[in-house]
Scaffold this motif. Sequence first.
Motif, mmCIF file in Angstrom:
data_model
loop_
_atom_site.group_PDB
_atom_site.id
_atom_site.type_symbol
_atom_site.label_atom_id
_atom_site.label_comp_id
_atom_site.label_asym_id
_atom_site.label_seq_id
_atom_site.Cartn_x
_atom_site.Cartn_y
_atom_site.Cartn_z
ATOM 1 N N PRO A 6 0.803 -1.309 -0.082
ATOM 2 C CA PRO A 6 -0.112 0.152 -0.106
ATOM 3 C C PRO A 6 0.830 0.995 0.273
ATOM 4 N N ILE A 7 0.928 1.894 -0.724
ATOM 5 C CA ILE A 7 1.353 3.482 -0.920
ATOM 6 C C ILE A 7 0.618 4.901 -1.672
ATOM 7 N N SER A 8 0.179 5.629 -0.346
ATOM 8 C CA SER A 8 -0.690 6.526 -1.148
ATOM 9 C C SER A 8 0.323 7.593 -1.646
ATOM 10 N N PRO A 9 -0.917 7.916 -2.991
ATOM 11 C CA PRO A 9 -0.243 8.771 -3.840
ATOM 12 C C PRO A 9 0.343 10.146 -2.712
ATOM 13 N N ASP A 10 -0.160 10.710 -2.262
ATOM 14 C CA ASP A 10 0.648 11.621 -1.243
ATOM 15 C C ASP A 10 2.246 11.252 -0.711
ATOM 16 N N HIS A 11 2.050 10.077 -0.185
ATOM 17 C CA HIS A 11 3.668 9.026 0.250
ATOM 18 C C HIS A 11 4.860 9.162 -1.145
ATOM 19 N N LEU A 12 4.170 8.675 -2.335
ATOM 20 C CA LEU A 12 4.250 8.349 -3.511
ATOM 21 C C LEU A 12 5.859 9.873 -3.911
#
Length: 91
Positions: A6-12
């Motif tokens: 799981p990777i959020s757009p914000d984290h990416l």
Amino acid sequence: MSLALPISPDHLLATPLPQLLAETCAEVIDAGIPDSGFFGAVVQHKNGDVLLAMPSDRSELEHDTMARYLLAQVFGVDLPKLAVPFVTTEL
């Protein structure tokens, strides 16, 4: 072509690229492709490791942007499509 990481757009988009590469078990290598229309390719190994093959003669901004976009493709992160002339193809 997505893993269950799981990777959020914000984290990416906000994580420093070296940290993001480490978290996703991704490695960047020189693609050795001199075509100005080639921006990179991604290979996902069965063990979960990710290989980003990218041209080495590009700006830091282009390198960073394309690496993040390719990781988004692998991990199913919902980002807007890139503008023309950028096209992604899944094999």
